[in-house]
Enzyme design. Sequence first.
Site, short mmCIF file in Angstrom:
data_model
loop_
_atom_site.label_atom_id
_atom_site.label_comp_id
_atom_site.label_asym_id
_atom_site.label_seq_id
_atom_site.Cartn_x
_atom_site.Cartn_y
_atom_site.Cartn_z
N GLU A 211 0.80 -1.23 0.00
CA GLU A 211 0.00 0.00 0.00
C GLU A 211 0.83 1.28 0.00
O GLU A 211 0.55 2.20 -0.75
CB GLU A 211 -0.96 0.00 1.19
CG GLU A 211 -2.04 -1.04 1.07
CD GLU A 211 -3.09 -0.86 2.15
OE1 GLU A 211 -3.99 -0.04 1.99
OE2 GLU A 211 -2.99 -1.57 3.17
N HIS A 227 9.47 -26.18 5.03
CA HIS A 227 8.85 -27.41 4.54
C HIS A 227 8.31 -27.26 3.11
O HIS A 227 7.74 -28.20 2.58
CB HIS A 227 7.72 -27.83 5.50
CG HIS A 227 8.26 -28.25 6.84
ND1 HIS A 227 8.51 -29.56 7.16
CD2 HIS A 227 8.63 -27.52 7.92
CE1 HIS A 227 8.99 -29.63 8.39
NE2 HIS A 227 9.08 -28.40 8.88
N LYS A 318 -13.25 0.06 -5.22
CA LYS A 318 -14.46 0.29 -4.40
C LYS A 318 -15.55 0.97 -5.22
O LYS A 318 -16.73 0.63 -5.09
CB LYS A 318 -14.11 1.14 -3.17
CG LYS A 318 -13.45 0.33 -2.06
CD LYS A 318 -13.26 1.15 -0.79
CE LYS A 318 -12.32 0.44 0.18
NZ LYS A 318 -11.65 1.37 1.09
#
Lengths: 322, 322
Positions: A211, A227, A318
């Site tokens: 951001e 892993h 948005k």
Amino acid sequence: MPTDNSNMLKVIEDFPLQCRTALELPKGMTVSGKVDKIVVAGMGGSAVGGDLLKIYTHDSKVPVFVIRDYKVPNFIDENTLVFAVSYSGNTEETLSAFEDAQRKKAKIVAVTSGGQLAVMAKKVIKIPSGLQPRAALGYTFFPVLGVLANSGIVDVKGKEIEEMLDILSKTDEFKAVGERIAKKIGLRTPIIYASELLGAVAYRWKTQFNENSKAAAFYHAFSEMNHNEIAGYQSINKNDFVAIFIRDKNDNERVKKRMDITKEIISSRVDVEEVFTRGEHLLSRIFSGVYYGDFASYYLALANRVDPTPVTVIENLKKKLK
Amino acid sequence: MPTDNSNMLKVIEDFPLQCRTALELPKGMTVSGKVDKIVVAGMGGSAVGGDLLKIYTHDSKVPVFVIRDYKVPNFIDENTLVFAVSYSGNTEETLSAFEDAQRKKAKIVAVTSGGQLAVMAKKVIKIPSGLQPRAALGYTFFPVLGVLANSGIVDVKGKEIEEMLDILSKTDEFKAVGERIAKKIGLRTPIIYASELLGAVAYRWKTQFNENSKAAAFYHAFSEMNHNEIAGYQSINKNDFVAIFIRDKNDNERVKKRMDITKEIISSRVDVEEVFTRGEHLLSRIFSGVYYGDFASYYLALANRVDPTPVTVIENLKKKLK
């Protein structure tokens, strides 16, 4: 080439002050009755405080769940304390989760600067408006912690708070490290690692790079990365990525050893930078870890010649969603 | 240029068969007494089954925690059912978590092919050895599900199982999609996305690309990625990354819309590929999502000219840790 048009630097520098103010906000607010689960419902910058709360209370008998979704889980009931955290008060996921928690009869406290959430909720902690949600972490974390402390659910010592504020106030030291890290990253993509416990601090770095710096960034935790992710380094080019290890003096001894060996192994494929959290108390170690990343992402924004404050793409999204 | 020296292809092709065998293993095993929390303790390929269990039981009143660490949380007690899952039976984190769970008086079931864990645990489901842990997902998932079903903690319908096995048995369709995706990725780094609910399926893809393809890979979930990661695309080069969306017909309508809009927004910076889960039942949708990724990672290994089976760097790390 000044790109920090909204003075994000000052906002970050003022973070210790913000924490001090935030500590006063929940004064006197308590919840009563049995609480056997805690939920923090929020998104993005408003959810990170929940992640940090989860670290802070990792030794507790009461589990903390951070829910980034439109619904809260079905095991939420009247014995669950839900914090609905939305800086704007208008985050659609959080409003929806709030309503779902209400249907499930949870105890709810809203933390918001206003918006719909402030209207809908009975119990509200109003926080100052005018910041980017990610820059308001003090305002979204400490009110939640305060309500839990006031209600006897967690035990927060004054000396922890004082140590943290004291450490963070040495702003120049955090700036220097942040600047060094940003320079090291350059045009490469940072991958941030911490222990499983402090994984959320690594996640905060990642989101701040996204951001503030408008840059790709990723994270993972030790020892899980041993892993799987470590195998991916076999095909990585040195110019593509930089690995950043957030290290903590209380990391499990085996995790410390894993980090040392991993550094040795992957150093042939990437540059590895290390940052050490500061302080005796967990609260200091969490927030010092976070604070380095806030400055690193700020300086990376300047290096990338982008304004750290606006997140235009998120705003556009948005609008399109309406 | 044959690089699949250990015939990983056959192992992946045989996955539906593995599931059938695995379904028989927990026959008759139950746990009794109150269970108000479920923990799956494991690492890497042995932990992924826990993540998928968490998806499968998302509507349950009993929360599932997947713990990838040396300790289990402090809220674990005699009413907690802990599955200690280690394919080898010698994973140090899992052995340590097992002992911690024992101290906390949890009910424990071990799922392992042998090793120390099989010696230490009273209740053990023995699974066949000889595979890479990540290729044994059927053996680590279905025994756990079986114990929960036998004990009346979850309700698994025969028709869900049948649908899943039926869908997975159409191996050629999964292969074709996997091959297409691998070709599309090429030398770029995949970032895999799914809804919050199916985020663990995206994580499985990431880890399979890491281990099978020896390639960097990352993941995130919707809609959280809309609140931060999407801003990072501003500085991404088309040659560096590929975004893969795992889509599910039951995704929340707002999430579907978010995915559509996100695709539109980021398409200028990356290629976006979509994969659709299959089936009516959640179990089918989870495992079909996983199965596409298993093949995609396999074909990416071939394209990268690496043998999908051995993970030498992880083995070397373990040696250095001794």
